[in-house]
Enzyme design. Structure first.
Site, short mmCIF file in Angstrom:
data_model
loop_
_atom_site.label_atom_id
_atom_site.label_comp_id
_atom_site.label_asym_id
_atom_site.label_seq_id
_atom_site.Cartn_x
_atom_site.Cartn_y
_atom_site.Cartn_z
N LYS A 35 0.75 -1.13 0.05
CA LYS A 35 0.19 -0.03 0.02
C LYS A 35 0.59 1.43 0.01
O LYS A 35 0.47 2.12 -0.54
CB LYS A 35 -1.12 0.07 1.34
CG LYS A 35 -1.79 -1.30 1.55
CD LYS A 35 -2.91 -1.39 0.43
CE LYS A 35 -3.92 -2.41 0.95
NZ LYS A 35 -3.60 -3.80 0.96
C1 LIG Z 1 -4.11 -4.95 0.82
C2 LIG Z 1 -3.57 -6.11 0.49
C3 LIG Z 1 -4.16 -7.26 -0.31
C4 LIG Z 1 -5.36 -7.05 -1.15
O1 LIG Z 1 -5.08 -6.08 -2.14
P1 LIG Z 1 -6.35 -5.35 -2.99
O2 LIG Z 1 -5.83 -4.21 -3.77
O3 LIG Z 1 -7.22 -5.00 -1.92
O4 LIG Z 1 -6.89 -6.59 -3.93
C5 LIG Z 1 -3.26 -8.35 -0.29
N1 LIG Z 1 -2.41 -8.54 0.51
C6 LIG Z 1 -2.06 -7.90 1.33
C7 LIG Z 1 -0.84 -8.07 2.27
C8 LIG Z 1 -2.41 -6.40 1.33
O5 LIG Z 1 -1.93 -5.53 2.18
#
Ligand SMILES: *Cc1c(COP(=O)(O)O)cnc(C)c1O
Length: 479
Positions: A120
């Site tokens: 993120k």
């Molecule tokens: C947010 C997240 C996901 C999911 O990603 P999306 O974009 O919501 O599909 C998967 N794995 C981890 C570790 C995350 O932080």
């Protein structure tokens, strides 16, 4: 459009009942006023020569080239470039998003080298800068409200803490994020940061955020902006690592396919966007845990919710994936009437179906696998035994799906393609699962050590829109 730009990218909403906006408008609006999601009016196309010219460039340089068409007409290029440089300079691996090899033609793309050690950061660090820049230029402030299943919250808080123009409120499901994840949010004591535990699931928290956005009076009263993956700018920033990794592995002259651990469909949708822009991606494999609405949808053509079942990969404990609306819009040839029909049906009955023709088209590009907790733990161990790499549970789900693809019935093009699993978090974030797999936790990078003993600031609210509204009003009026 301002006179100093040659052209301007405009964004339309999937529901078709709100005006088009430019990049800055979309950035600050988040969810469109008709309840839809913004998508660019067209996909910028990069030629084989364009991609070749990017081979070997640093991450930030590729980022500038790929994102330039999306901000065109809203942000001067030099200002944007400065924000991009400042963002990726702060990552703690020189490659920003390095690849490691786990097989002859199989790779892991490490996306945990940012401040909160989940992928993120790659988008939110840029978003925090874009918000501050755009708000300051517009001489206004914003209240950012977001829901998190664990990783978005800390990444958003880290991106927005102490920024002059922003107050940030993050809702997380009480007791349903890992202790490390909670501490990454609650130990930030900046005055503009509020991490709130909500009774209920992630979907409940997300529904509250949607409810606040759909209350236009409240939204205008406090100047709300969204930082969830419904914000287009996040998708945009995530396109970049699909490109840098593809280029490292031989694109544009070689096919590179991706396996993405999927929750809200933001990350994998960025892969779809990269393909629309001309990258030779043949397969996008969505990997889910036991909360497998997307894998079931791909297999059956019917999207049907089920209760959320807590797993050892909590960042994917989601049954309603907001960003899939963007893909469905494309599948319906950008016909908002059909999209509205599908979404209304789904909202009403928790279930909606797509025509077979569309689904079979979709399956040529998207594959899906659901991986249970037991298999996740086994994959964590077996990858460690064969490569020495310790994976977090989400990444292990992707790697297991990768192995299923490789041993499945691949087409000749797929057999030759490089296959890349996205590692979306550092194993230190998920101590429980990691200890079950390896017998001991994995320490976080040095700059995060000591987090387990820092004091926490806890807010806890019932899972209602009213309670959250009141809380936000109180906090911002305290100044
Ligand atoms: C947010 C997240 C996901 C999911 O990603 P999306 O974009 O919501 O599909 C998967 N794995 C981890 C570790 C995350 O932080």
């Amino acid at each position: 459009m301002r006179e100093d730009y040659d052209s301007q990218m405009l964004y339309q909403t999937t529901r078709g009942a709100a005006p088009e906006l430019d990049f800055t408008g979309v950035l600050l609006t988040g969810l469109a006023r008709d309840g839809g999601l913004f998508v660019p009016s067209h996909w910028p196309k990069f030629s084989v020569q364009d991609w070749q010219a990017m081979v070997g460039l640093p991450y930030a340089e590729v980022a500038k080239k790929l994102m330039a068409p999306f901000v065109e007409g809203s942000i001067p290029q030099a200002d944007f470039a400065a924000m991009v440089d400042d963002t990726y300079r702060n990552f703690y691996h020189p490659a920003v998003a390095p690849l490691t090899q786990i097989g002859g033609n199989e790779w892991v793309l490490e996306l945990f080298h940012g401040q909160t050690i989940a992928f993120k950061d790659y988008a939110l660090q840029l978003l925090g800068r874009l918000f501050d820049y755009s708000l300051t230029r517009a001489k206004r402030r914003a209240v950012i409200v977001g829901a998190t299943s664990g990783d978005t919250g800390s990444a958003a808080i880290e991106a927005c803490r102490d920024r002059e123009a922003i107050d940030i409120f993050i809702l997380f499901p009480h007791g349903k994020v890992s202790e490390f994840q909670r501490r990454q949010m609650t130990t930030v004591t900046s005055k503009n940061v509020h991490a709130i535990a909500i009774d209920g699931s992630f979907d409940d928290a997300q529904a509250i955020v949607k409810g606040l956005f759909n209350d236009h009076d409240f939204r205008d009263e406090v100047g709300m902006a969204a930082i969830n993956s419904i914000n287009w700018a996040r998708i945009m920033a995530q396109i970049v690592y699909y490109a840098t990794s593809s280029l490292s592995l031989g694109a544009p002259s070689r096919q590179v396919d991706f396996v993405v651990p999927t929750g809200n469909f933001g990350n994998i949708y960025a892969g779809y966007a990269a393909r629309q822009m001309g990258l030779p991606i043949g397969r996008l494999v969505l990997a889910t845990n036991q909360n497998d609405i997307l894998a079931r949808w791909l297999a059956s053509g019917t999207m049907a919710t089920a209760p959320v079942k807590p797993s050892i990969s909590p960042s994917m404990d989601i049954q309603i994936s907001s960003n899939v609306e963007r893909l469905i819009y494309e599948l319906f040839d950008r016909d908002s009437t059909r999209l509205n029909g599908f979404m209304t049906e789904f909202a009403k009955s928790g279930k909606a179906s797509m025509p077979d023709g569309i689904m079979s088209n979709l399956r040529t590009l998207f594959h899906g696998h659901a991986v249970d907790d037991k298999t996740t733990l086994e994959t964590m161990r077996s990858v460690y035994d064969s490569t020495g790499e310790k994976l977090d549970p989400h990444s292990a789900i992707a790697v297991h799906a990768l192995l299923l693809e490789r041993s499945g019935s691949e087409s000749p093009a797929e057999k030759q393609a490089a296959l890349v699993a996205l590692a979306c978090a550092h194993p230190a974030k998920f101590a429980d699962a990691v200890t079950r797999a390896y017998g001991q936790p994995v320490p976080p990078p040095k700059f995060l050590s000591g987090i387990e003993s820092r004091p926490e600031r806890n807010y806890h609210l019932p899972g209602t829109t009213t309670a959250v509204k009141e809380f936000i009003r109180n906090k911002i009026n305290q100044g």
